[in-house]
Design a protein around this motif. Structure first.
Motif, PDB file in Angstrom:
ATOM      1  N   THR A 197      39.325  18.231  20.167  1.00 64.08           N
ATOM      2  CA  THR A 197      39.975  19.255  20.982  1.00 64.08           C
ATOM      3  C   THR A 197      39.555  19.103  22.443  1.00 64.08           C
ATOM      4  O   THR A 197      40.381  19.122  23.351  1.00 64.08           O
ATOM      5  CB  THR A 197      39.606  20.649  20.470  1.00 64.08           C
ATOM      6  OG1 THR A 197      40.052  20.760  19.119  1.00 64.08           O
ATOM      7  CG2 THR A 197      40.270  21.745  21.306  1.00 64.08           C
ATOM      8  N   ARG A 232      41.172  16.007  24.006  1.00 64.40           N
ATOM      9  CA  ARG A 232      42.568  16.225  24.379  1.00 64.40           C
ATOM     10  C   ARG A 232      42.673  17.115  25.602  1.00 64.40           C
ATOM     11  O   ARG A 232      43.468  16.897  26.500  1.00 64.40           O
ATOM     12  CB  ARG A 232      43.340  16.874  23.211  1.00 64.40           C
ATOM     13  CG  ARG A 232      43.490  15.988  22.006  1.00 64.40           C
ATOM     14  CD  ARG A 232      44.549  16.521  21.070  1.00 64.40           C
ATOM     15  NE  ARG A 232      44.264  17.867  20.606  1.00 64.40           N
ATOM     16  CZ  ARG A 232      43.694  18.162  19.442  1.00 64.40           C
ATOM     17  NH1 ARG A 232      43.348  17.193  18.613  1.00 64.40           N
ATOM     18  NH2 ARG A 232      43.486  19.412  19.111  1.00 64.40           N
ATOM     19  N   ARG A 233      41.828  18.149  25.604  1.00 68.09           N
ATOM     20  CA  ARG A 233      41.878  19.103  26.699  1.00 68.09           C
ATOM     21  C   ARG A 233      41.558  18.438  28.033  1.00 68.09           C
ATOM     22  O   ARG A 233      42.221  18.671  29.023  1.00 68.09           O
ATOM     23  CB  ARG A 233      40.863  20.219  26.399  1.00 68.09           C
ATOM     24  CG  ARG A 233      40.785  21.283  27.462  1.00 68.09           C
ATOM     25  CD  ARG A 233      39.697  22.287  27.142  1.00 68.09           C
ATOM     26  NE  ARG A 233      40.016  23.082  25.944  1.00 68.09           N
ATOM     27  CZ  ARG A 233      39.748  24.374  25.839  1.00 68.09           C
ATOM     28  NH1 ARG A 233      39.192  25.031  26.831  1.00 68.09           N
ATOM     29  NH2 ARG A 233      40.037  25.025  24.749  1.00 68.09           N
ATOM     30  N   ALA A 264      51.152  26.320  33.455  1.00 68.44           N
ATOM     31  CA  ALA A 264      49.939  27.123  33.613  1.00 68.44           C
ATOM     32  C   ALA A 264      49.166  27.229  32.309  1.00 68.44           C
ATOM     33  O   ALA A 264      47.939  27.259  32.288  1.00 68.44           O
ATOM     34  CB  ALA A 264      50.301  28.513  34.139  1.00 68.44           C
ATOM     35  N   ALA A 265      49.909  27.257  31.199  1.00 73.36           N
ATOM     36  CA  ALA A 265      49.248  27.372  29.898  1.00 73.36           C
ATOM     37  C   ALA A 265      48.228  26.259  29.718  1.00 73.36           C
ATOM     38  O   ALA A 265      47.211  26.428  29.053  1.00 73.36           O
ATOM     39  CB  ALA A 265      50.285  27.338  28.770  1.00 73.36           C
ATOM     40  N   VAL A 266      48.512  25.096  30.324  1.00 69.35           N
ATOM     41  CA  VAL A 266      47.593  23.981  30.187  1.00 69.35           C
ATOM     42  C   VAL A 266      46.563  23.974  31.327  1.00 69.35           C
ATOM     43  O   VAL A 266      45.380  23.744  31.105  1.00 69.35           O
ATOM     44  CB  VAL A 266      48.379  22.650  30.163  1.00 69.35           C
ATOM     45  CG1 VAL A 266      47.428  21.467  30.202  1.00 69.35           C
ATOM     46  CG2 VAL A 266      49.241  22.604  28.908  1.00 69.35           C
ATOM     47  N   GLU A 294      45.331  26.357  32.890  1.00 66.11           N
ATOM     48  CA  GLU A 294      44.355  27.451  32.777  1.00 66.11           C
ATOM     49  C   GLU A 294      43.113  27.063  31.987  1.00 66.11           C
ATOM     50  O   GLU A 294      42.065  27.675  32.141  1.00 66.11           O
ATOM     51  CB  GLU A 294      45.005  28.641  32.069  1.00 66.11           C
ATOM     52  CG  GLU A 294      45.836  29.505  32.988  1.00 66.11           C
ATOM     53  CD  GLU A 294      46.646  30.530  32.221  1.00 66.11           C
ATOM     54  OE1 GLU A 294      46.453  30.646  30.994  1.00 66.11           O
ATOM     55  OE2 GLU A 294      47.461  31.200  32.865  1.00 66.11           O
ATOM     56  N   ILE A 295      43.281  26.116  31.062  1.00 69.65           N
ATOM     57  CA  ILE A 295      42.130  25.843  30.200  1.00 69.65           C
ATOM     58  C   ILE A 295      41.323  24.629  30.641  1.00 69.65           C
ATOM     59  O   ILE A 295      40.422  24.200  29.936  1.00 69.65           O
ATOM     60  CB  ILE A 295      42.549  25.703  28.712  1.00 69.65           C
ATOM     61  CG1 ILE A 295      43.599  24.594  28.548  1.00 69.65           C
ATOM     62  CG2 ILE A 295      43.086  27.011  28.160  1.00 69.65           C
ATOM     63  CD1 ILE A 295      43.837  24.206  27.091  1.00 69.65           C
ATOM     64  N   ARG A 302      53.685  19.356  32.939  1.00 72.51           N
ATOM     65  CA  ARG A 302      52.637  19.994  32.139  1.00 72.51           C
ATOM     66  C   ARG A 302      51.577  18.965  31.735  1.00 72.51           C
ATOM     67  O   ARG A 302      50.391  19.244  31.741  1.00 72.51           O
ATOM     68  CB  ARG A 302      53.276  20.607  30.890  1.00 72.51           C
ATOM     69  CG  ARG A 302      52.284  21.214  29.938  1.00 72.51           C
ATOM     70  CD  ARG A 302      52.962  21.884  28.770  1.00 72.51           C
ATOM     71  NE  ARG A 302      53.690  20.915  27.939  1.00 72.51           N
ATOM     72  CZ  ARG A 302      54.343  21.254  26.825  1.00 72.51           C
ATOM     73  NH1 ARG A 302      54.382  22.522  26.442  1.00 72.51           N
ATOM     74  NH2 ARG A 302      54.970  20.352  26.118  1.00 72.51           N
ATOM     75  N   LYS A 329      46.961  18.477  34.710  1.00 71.26           N
ATOM     76  CA  LYS A 329      45.500  18.543  34.605  1.00 71.26           C
ATOM     77  C   LYS A 329      44.842  17.231  35.017  1.00 71.26           C
ATOM     78  O   LYS A 329      43.649  17.040  34.815  1.00 71.26           O
ATOM     79  CB  LYS A 329      45.111  18.923  33.182  1.00 71.26           C
ATOM     80  CG  LYS A 329      45.530  17.921  32.128  1.00 71.26           C
ATOM     81  CD  LYS A 329      45.038  18.413  30.763  1.00 71.26           C
ATOM     82  CE  LYS A 329      45.618  17.548  29.657  1.00 71.26           C
ATOM     83  NZ  LYS A 329      45.297  18.128  28.343  1.00 71.26           N
TER      84      LYS A 329
END
Lengths: 244, 788
Positions: free
Chosen positions: A91, A94-95, A118-120, A122-123, A162, A166
């Motif tokens: 996890t 991937r993040r 943003a969903a991605v 943000e983390i 998306r 990051k």
């Protein structure tokens, strides 16, 4: 030119896969998706994995991206063995390191373009602003549209934004133009190419469309769960020059 | 996670119909829970405050007559704190313009000081002046029933003398919250009142100067009421003591306690049903949501959201739905609780109501509901969270169908393709189908128990007044009276039949268990009062031996026919004797002990004495006969049957039906919640399949048949199962509500079955209508374009 660059500074290996095997147990039958694949991906390159459907390319991509596990064999990512990583480590991998682009975009339908990115962002830390990422793929004008209000090509560009927002080390794209017509597909490929070029992201694109192979640094052909051939592209074409 | 929260809100909005339907079921569970417990708590609080402020006594005793000096000796009994003696006497009242018999109880107020125990609570006016001759305070319900206010006059007959009394105050007492006239079962405020009066004039009228016939006590902290009662009984024995009893046995208090106990039972039974249905619905809906969001979950995981993040996301969704249901349920519950408590306040004449919503009740509503919701969705959330991203990316494998049992039995040719699809779909997910059926059945059962209570009450009325007690009037004598009084009664104009009986106050005991009541001596050849067994057959009264109400024998004393019970008479020479139990009866109101009148007279070592008589009178002559009887000395009271029946109904209507209305409404919520959600989920699961069929040329009606046919089949299956649950639940409630005051029979009318089934079918019809509209909006192109 790229070729000569590499000779000056030897390319760093991002992924090193050895003897990758994947068997799906479908109840009464067993499907061998990968049969001992050996593969290296290098930093900053754009690789196209070419093969017909059922050749095992999606499975390979999923295993490289930490979405799926191999039945046998090893995958090293910058020397870390992914094939032995825990669920939690995968996890985090991937993040922090991987961006995915899927054939069917897989946007969250209840979130706008901006929110999907943003969903991605943000983390993770050090991400671009969602607007910036969308700007990069030419979607700066459609920030607040929901997926249902966007065309397929636009949705895929949002998906690319998306994936790159990051600033991942690798971008894994599974038939990114598979659901698009050629004109829209080229726009999407341009967005991928931009990300690869401007961010230096190692990019792997899987496709069954041989035309796309012409924009790659290297082309890896898969058939029947095995690698058939690896070719370096002497004359890379820009996406706009492609046609199918 | 802000973007994810936004997704949550939009998902919630998207599924608002289903969320609202689940919310309604939750509202049902939470509100019944809060309503019952908050009403219970508020009433219990009010009651305890009322008791303590009015110094409600802890031990009570009635006796024939004792000198006032005995009070000092009572006060010195170990454990006794305060003592108050009183004179209590029956009175007949004439209310101008009201022909029915009106009786009352005169209760003395101390001559020199303020009352120390059982202090009347003044609603208006004042208490009678201690030494006044003609002042009275009147119980509030009686005053309200007739519109009396302080300053009005009241014509009464005391010991055969007519007198005019002046009302100076309107009052209430914890002792008479549930006040019933002698010979009756239920309160009747128009025909029975409590009147407080100065001790001196009351004593004078009843030849009780310097004497008393009633004593109340409070106890010192830690004193045992049983010991005090034993000592008090010994002391009062030679003064005609009728046996002292503790507050727990005080009639009004007993009744209140029973009522509150029932509220507590309701607070358990209903919420369990509602919350388990809500948990099931959440499971179905969240399970479906997870299935539709498979690829979204996979994508989020691909981008680095952890299993925990995903679990939290769906838990939040469950919590959001639950929180809405909870909040609304608490508000609605508090509202209904106030309403219910007010019904009780009015019915039981509480002077005020101290309504409160204890934080503890809210806290337990919240925790029980959240626990149920999370338990219901645990599986679905786990499935969502544990989904491996690569697997989530792949489309769900096509569901495995097979030929159903019916088809395998060779009936294949009998069904059309759509019908076969219905059967196969049900058979593929049998547990889900079963749970859907159970959910609807529970709704059906809730609707049934609501109406069951009405049916049972109707039956009790029919049994008590149609089969068992067939008299038109009851005449009660003030004391044992020679049997020949029967002839004077039968000679009255309009009296067609008379039946006499002897009532002897006694304590029945067997082993360590005992009950204080009256033994009824009856004569043979009765046609007005029937003593019946469970099969409605007359139970013969043996020459020597007792016939007991089944509940008294089995549940209270633990005796069976053949055992001997000890009968300790509480009047006259107070003989104690052993009598064998010969048989048991089935009666729903009160508990009774019957024996032959002459056998009872013989045990009492008395001549043929009687205490009361039943009369059958010519139609319309009741009031005339009553007027003739009311000035007769020795006649303590007369009850007219018709009025007894109407007061019975009134009472039941108010209390039980309020609850019934609320639960029926909520039962409808459950039915609709289950049917609607199941249908919506089925629609979402099969939209592609149905759209494909439309493309292939099926009509809207045909695809509606496939979808709704399945729901309809499940609904039809749920109805008989609901009847079974309903009967079981009714039996449970009937059992839980049993007491010596009454037992609710398990009687369910066909109309109750019909109504419950009707509401279930109506829920189905409403759902079908909503689904039909959804089917019209089925976008054929869009559905087919979505990836498989």
């Amino acid at each position: 030119m790229i070729q000569s660059d590499r000779q000056v500074t030897p390319p760093r290996t991002v992924f090193h896969a050895h003897g990758l095997t994947k068997v799906y147990d479908m109840g009464e039958i067993q499907v061998h998706a990968l049969r001992g694949v050996d593969l290296d991906l290098y930093s900053g390159e754009l690789v196209v994995l070419l093969g017909p459907s059922g050749s095992g390319k999606s499975t390979l991509l999923n295993i490289l991206g930490g979405l799926d596990s191999a039945t046998a064999g090893t995958v090293l990512y910058h020397g870390h063995e992914l094939t032995r990583a825990s669920e939690k480590e995968l996890t985090e991998f991937r993040r922090d390191h991987v961006g995915f682009v899927f054939q069917f975009y897989n946007l969250i339908p209840s979130l706008t373009a901006r929110e999907n990115v943003a969903a991605v962002t943000e983390i993770v830390s050090g991400a671009m602003r969602p607007e910036e990422a969308l700007e990069l793929v030419g979607m700066g004008a459609r920030l607040d549209h929901f997926p249902a209000q966007l065309s397929g090509g636009e949705q895929q560009r949002v998906a690319i934004a998306r994936a790159i927002a990051k600033r991942p080390a690798v971008l894994l794209c599974d038939e990114p133009t598979g659901a698009l017509d050629s004109e829209t597909g080229i726009v999407v490929l341009e967005a991928l190419e931009t990300a690869n070029r401007e961010l230096g992201t190692t990019t792997a694109v899987i496709t069954h469309n041989a035309a796309i192979a012409q924009m790659a640094d290297r082309v890896i052909r898969l058939a029947n769960g095995q690698i058939g051939a690896v070719e370096s592209n002497q004359h890379k074409l820009a996406p706009a020059e492609l046609s199918w | 996670m802000r973007a994810l929260n936004r997704k949550l809100l939009r998902d919630l909005w998207h599924m608002r119909g289903m969320a609202a339907a689940i919310g309604l079921v939750l509202v049902g569970g939470v509100s019944t829970f809060v309503m019952s417990l908050a009403a219970y708590d508020s009433l219990a609080l009010t009651l305890s405050r009322y008791y303590s402020e009015q110094h409600f006594a802890e031990v009570f005793a009635q006796l024939k007559r004792a000198p006032e000096s005995l009070a000092d000796r009572i006060a010195t009994l170990p454990g006794v704190d305060r003592v108050e003696t009183r004179v209590i006497a029956p009175v007949t009242v004439d209310v101008a313009g009201f022909d029915d018999p009106v009786t009352g109880r005169l209760v003395s107020l101390p001559e020199f000081e303020k009352p120390a125990l059982n202090v009347p609570y003044l609603k208006s006016g004042r208490l009678p002046a201690p030494r006044s001759e003609d002042e009275i305070a009147v119980s509030e319900e009686f005053a309200l029933a007739h519109g009396f206010v302080p300053g009005d006059r009241l014509d009464v007959t005391i010991k055969g003398h007519r007198e005019v009394l002046r009302i100076v105050g309107i009052a209430l007492s914890p002792e008479y919250m549930y006040a019933i006239p002698p010979g009756a079962f239920f309160p009747d405020h128009k025909r029975f009142g409590i009147f407080w009066m100065g001790r001196r004039s009351l004593a004078t009228a009843f030849e009780m100067d310097g004497a008393f016939n009633d004593v109340s006590l409070t106890l010192q902290a830690g004193a045992s009421d049983a010991e005090v009662i034993t000592r008090l009984d010994r002391l009062l024995e030679r003064y005609g003591g009728l046996g002292a009893f503790a507050r727990a046995d005080q009639f009004s208090h007993r009744f209140m306690t029973e009522e509150l106990r029932q509220l507590e039972t309701m607070a358990t039974v209903f919420p369990i049903i509602f919350l388990s249905v809500a948990a099931f619905l959440l499971n179905v809906v969240i399970g479906r949501l997870v299935a539709t969001e498979r690829d979204q979950i996979a994508t989020l995981k691909a981008f680095g959201y952890s299993t925990g993040d995903i679990a939290v996301h769906y838990v939040k969704l469950v919590l959001a739905i639950t929180a809405m249901g909870l909040a609304a349920g608490i508000v609605v519950g508090a509202f209904f609780a106030r309403g219910l408590a007010a019904v009780y306040r009015d019915f039981y004449s509480f002077p005020y109501l101290e309504f409160r919503l204890e934080p503890g009740i809210v806290a337990s509503a919240v925790s029980v509901t959240l626990a149920a919701a999370l338990a219901g969705t645990l599986w679905a959330v786990r499935r969502a969270a544990a989904l491996s991203p690569a697997e989530g990316m792949r489309p769900e494998p096509p569901p495995v169908y097979r030929a159903t049992l019916l088809e395998r039995l060779g009936l294949r040719g009998r069904f059309s393709e759509p019908t076969r699809m219905i059967f196969r779909h049900i058979e593929r997910r049998p547990y889900k189908a079963l749970l859907t059926v159970i959910g609807m059945s529970l709704a059906c059962s809730i609707l049934m128990i609501t109406n069951f209570q009405e049916d049972a009450i109707e039956y009790m009325v029919e049994y008590q007044y149609g089969l068992s007690q067939r008299e038109d009037m009851t005449v009660l004598f003030t004391e044992p009276t020679p049997r020949r009084a029967r002839y004077s009664l039968s000679r009255l104009d309009g009296v067609e039949q008379t039946e006499v009986y002897r009532l002897v106050p006694a304590r029945l005991s067997f082993g360590h268990r005992s009950h204080r009541m009256a033994v009824r001596g009856v004569e043979d050849g009765r046609s007005l009062q029937h003593i019946l067994d469970a099969d409605l057959r007359e139970v013969p009264i043996p020459e020597a031996g007792l016939v007991l109400t089944g509940y008294l024998a089995t549940d209270m004393l633990g005796v069976a026919p053949g055992d001997s019970v000890t009968v300790e008479v509480l009047e006259g020479s107070r003989p104690v004797f052993q009598v064998p139990v010969a048989a048991v009866t089935s009666e729903y109101l009160g508990v009774h002990a019957y024996m032959k009148r002459d056998a009872l007279n013989e045990l009492m070592r008395e001549g043929p004495a009687i205490s009361a008589a039943y009369l059958a009178v010519a139609e319309g002559r009741e009031n005339e006969i009553y007027r003739e009887l009311k000035d007769t000395p020795r006649v303590a009271g007369t009850v007219i049957r018709e009025t007894a029946i109407s007061q019975f109904r009134e009472m039941m209507d108010e209390t039980i039906l309020y609850f019934a209305f609320v639960t029926a409404l909520l039962g409808g919520f459950i039915a609709f919640g289950v049917v609607y959600n199941s249908a919506r989920v089925a629609l979402s699961e099969r939209a592609r399949e149905l759209a494909s069929l439309r493309v292939l040329g099926f009509t809207k009606g045909e695809i509606a048949y496939i979808l709704l046919g399945e729901m309809g089949l499940l609904t039809l299956a749920a109805i008989p199962l609901g009847f079974v649950f309903g009967i079981g639940l009714s039996a449970f409630l009937a059992h839980a509500f049993r007491s010596d005051l009454y037992r609710v029979p398990l009687i369910i009318h066909p109309s109750t079955y019909a109504l419950s089934a009707g509401i279930i079918l109506l829920s189905f019809a409403l759902t079908a209508f909503a689904i039909w509209r959804n089917l019209s909006r089925l976008d054929l192109i869009e559905v087919l374009k979505t990836r498989e």
